[in-house]
Design a protein around this motif. Structure first.
Motif, PDB file in Angstrom:
ATOM      1  N   ILE A 172      -2.457  -2.271  -7.556  1.00 39.91           N
ATOM      2  CA  ILE A 172      -2.542  -1.607  -6.538  1.00 39.91           C
ATOM      3  C   ILE A 172      -1.492  -0.448  -6.595  1.00 39.91           C
ATOM      4  O   ILE A 172      -0.179  -0.682  -6.267  1.00 39.91           O
ATOM      5  CB  ILE A 172      -2.371  -2.282  -5.238  1.00 39.91           C
ATOM      6  CG1 ILE A 172      -3.249  -3.298  -5.162  1.00 39.91           C
ATOM      7  CG2 ILE A 172      -2.742  -1.386  -3.784  1.00 39.91           C
ATOM      8  CD1 ILE A 172      -3.079  -4.467  -3.997  1.00 39.91           C
ATOM      9  N   PRO A 173      -2.020   0.855  -6.390  1.00 37.98           N
ATOM     10  CA  PRO A 173      -0.926   2.068  -6.350  1.00 37.98           C
ATOM     11  C   PRO A 173      -0.671   2.379  -5.064  1.00 37.98           C
ATOM     12  O   PRO A 173      -1.146   1.888  -3.986  1.00 37.98           O
ATOM     13  CB  PRO A 173      -1.615   3.182  -6.849  1.00 37.98           C
ATOM     14  CG  PRO A 173      -3.135   2.922  -6.544  1.00 37.98           C
ATOM     15  CD  PRO A 173      -3.377   1.435  -6.676  1.00 37.98           C
ATOM     16  N   GLY A 174       0.729   3.145  -4.869  1.00 27.98           N
ATOM     17  CA  GLY A 174       1.131   3.481  -3.583  1.00 27.98           C
ATOM     18  C   GLY A 174       0.140   4.563  -3.072  1.00 27.98           C
ATOM     19  O   GLY A 174       0.203   5.727  -3.488  1.00 27.98           O
ATOM     20  N   LEU A 175      -0.631   4.123  -1.932  1.00 27.86           N
ATOM     21  CA  LEU A 175      -1.745   4.967  -1.243  1.00 27.86           C
ATOM     22  C   LEU A 175      -1.121   5.836  -0.136  1.00 27.86           C
ATOM     23  O   LEU A 175      -1.834   6.853   0.210  1.00 27.86           O
ATOM     24  CB  LEU A 175      -2.914   4.362  -1.066  1.00 27.86           C
ATOM     25  CG  LEU A 175      -3.324   3.663  -2.147  1.00 27.86           C
ATOM     26  CD1 LEU A 175      -4.787   2.841  -1.745  1.00 27.86           C
ATOM     27  CD2 LEU A 175      -4.049   4.801  -3.240  1.00 27.86           C
ATOM     28  N   GLY A 211       3.495  -0.074  -3.622  1.00 25.79           N
ATOM     29  CA  GLY A 211       2.457  -0.306  -4.716  1.00 25.79           C
ATOM     30  C   GLY A 211       2.849  -1.721  -5.378  1.00 25.79           C
ATOM     31  O   GLY A 211       3.900  -2.128  -5.301  1.00 25.79           O
ATOM     32  N   PHE A 236       0.646  -1.220  -0.131  1.00 28.61           N
ATOM     33  CA  PHE A 236       0.038   0.063   0.136  1.00 28.61           C
ATOM     34  C   PHE A 236       0.696   1.424  -0.046  1.00 28.61           C
ATOM     35  O   PHE A 236       0.386   2.347  -0.070  1.00 28.61           O
ATOM     36  CB  PHE A 236      -0.890  -0.040   1.286  1.00 28.61           C
ATOM     37  CG  PHE A 236      -1.914  -0.984   1.091  1.00 28.61           C
ATOM     38  CD1 PHE A 236      -3.114  -1.085   0.212  1.00 28.61           C
ATOM     39  CD2 PHE A 236      -1.653  -2.137   1.943  1.00 28.61           C
ATOM     40  CE1 PHE A 236      -4.115  -2.110   0.188  1.00 28.61           C
ATOM     41  CE2 PHE A 236      -2.890  -2.955   2.017  1.00 28.61           C
ATOM     42  CZ  PHE A 236      -3.918  -2.955   1.056  1.00 28.61           C
ATOM     43  N   SER A 237       2.189   1.065   0.136  1.00 25.18           N
ATOM     44  CA  SER A 237       3.020   2.352  -0.004  1.00 25.18           C
ATOM     45  C   SER A 237       3.771   2.451  -1.190  1.00 25.18           C
ATOM     46  O   SER A 237       3.716   3.370  -1.912  1.00 25.18           O
ATOM     47  CB  SER A 237       4.101   2.439   1.224  1.00 25.18           C
ATOM     48  OG  SER A 237       3.310   2.680   2.625  1.00 25.18           O
TER      49      SER A 237
END
Length: 359
Positions: free
Chosen positions: A200-203, A196, A193-194
């Motif tokens: 799933i992109p880095g959020l 990516g 999640f960071s």
């Protein structure tokens, strides 16, 4: 209704007052006896807490002196210095004194609130702890509230429908997450999640507490944004313990006669659970909640380190690498004192919830 169907209150002074002797002078005797017994119980717990704190002082002083490394050489920054300069550093920080004298000096100052001066930062240890404490309370306090509420709610529901699909799912998930190392889970969340992964992109940020370029309400949003992943890590790992303890405690109450009586009187199943089963099953869960509340001050060293969170846990890890003995000892004392305090408070509250405790 609750007083007639809750066995934990059966021996309380309120029930004793229902009898014909309650109006007479003899009623003062049991109340006075209960007060004396409670005060004796409190005194014993306070003495035990003081002994535990003394053991922490002794353990903290000698344990961290087994860590390899020379703090004096660290303070020189790797520069070539003479033996006279090293000896001067040792004299300045009292490291040239006999071990027993260092210990007595440490205990005497600690009892007055003086935890010494950090070798690493050259500032009072108590000041460094004060700077990092709010950050730790924000992280672990938020996680504590979430995993306590989620664990108690899901544990109660799982026990009430034990053997069902929901119980098997929640229990299995809790056992799995509770056995996962927190640092590993944190690293996985950062990767997914960071950084990516795939679609799933880095959020979220990879670490830290703030970006440093936001002000006002934007700063609050920025801190919350940095808070999400470490809080999820702590909640995922810790909620399982609360769920399992609550589930076990409620299951122990399920077969009690007073629950059967409450149902026979026509109370709804949900009402029986909330008003009778859960309150009587809360003592073991409350113990765990108070212990976890003590850990809120201690923080989580591994999670704070993985996410570069500027709290007490990260400070403790940084101090261990030197080793910065005054800072390590001070943090260890604060961590342990918080847990001892919360355990003692839980013990003192028990007799107020269940008069059978402490007699």
């Amino acid at each position: 209704m609750a007083a007639e169907s809750t066995p934990a209150l059966a021996g309380s002074p309120a029930h004793a007052a229902d009898g014909p002797a309650a109006a007479g002078p003899s009623a003062r005797g049991p109340r006075a006896g209960n007060t004396v017994a409670y005060l004796r119980y409190v005194a014993g717990k306070l003495v035990g807490a003081a002994v535990s704190l003394l053991a922490v002082l002794v353990t903290g002083f000698f344990l961290f002196r087994l860590i390899p490394g020379d703090p004096v050489k660290f303070m020189t920054g790797g520069r070539q210095v003479s033996a006279e300069q090293l000896a001067a550093y040792r004299r300045e920080f009292g490291l040239d004194l006999p071990l027993w004298q260092q210990f007595t000096d440490y205990c005497g100052k600690a009892l007055t609130g003086d935890l010494g001066t950090s070798y690493q930062f050259n500032t009072p240890v108590i000041d460094k702890i004060g700077e990092a404490l709010p950050n730790t309370l924000l992280l672990t306090g938020t996680a504590f509230v979430l995993y306590s509420v989620i664990g108690v709610a899901l544990g109660t529901r799982a026990a009430w429908r034990s053997g069902g699909a929901g119980d098997r799912f929640h229990t299995g998930l809790a056992l799995t997450l509770f056995s996962v190392p927190s640092f590993w889970l944190g690293l996985m969340l950062i990767i997914v999640f960071s950084v990516g992964m795939g679609p799933i992109p880095g959020l979220f940020p990879t670490g830290g507490m703030e970006s440093g370029n936001a002000h006002g309400f934007g700063h609050v949003i920025d801190v919350v944004h940095h808070l999400v992943l470490p809080v999820i890590t702590l909640v995922a790992v810790q909620y399982g313990e609360t769920l399992l303890v609550t589930r076990s405690a409620v299951l122990d109450e399920m077969g009690s006669d007073y629950l059967t009586t409450a149902r026979a009187k026509g109370l709804r199943d949900d009402l029986v659970r909330r008003r009778h089963a859960v309150p009587n099953a809360m003592l073991p869960t409350m113990t765990l909640i108070f212990v976890n509340l003590g850990r809120v001050v201690a923080g989580t060293v591994l999670v704070e380190t993985v996410f570069s969170w500027p709290g007490l846990g990260g400070l403790f890890y940084e101090a261990l690498s030197v080793p910065d003995l005054p800072l390590v000892q001070g943090l260890f004392l604060v961590f342990s004192a918080a847990v001892i305090l919360m355990n003692t408070l839980a013990d003192l509250i028990y007799p107020l919830l269940d008069p059978r405790v402490g007699r």
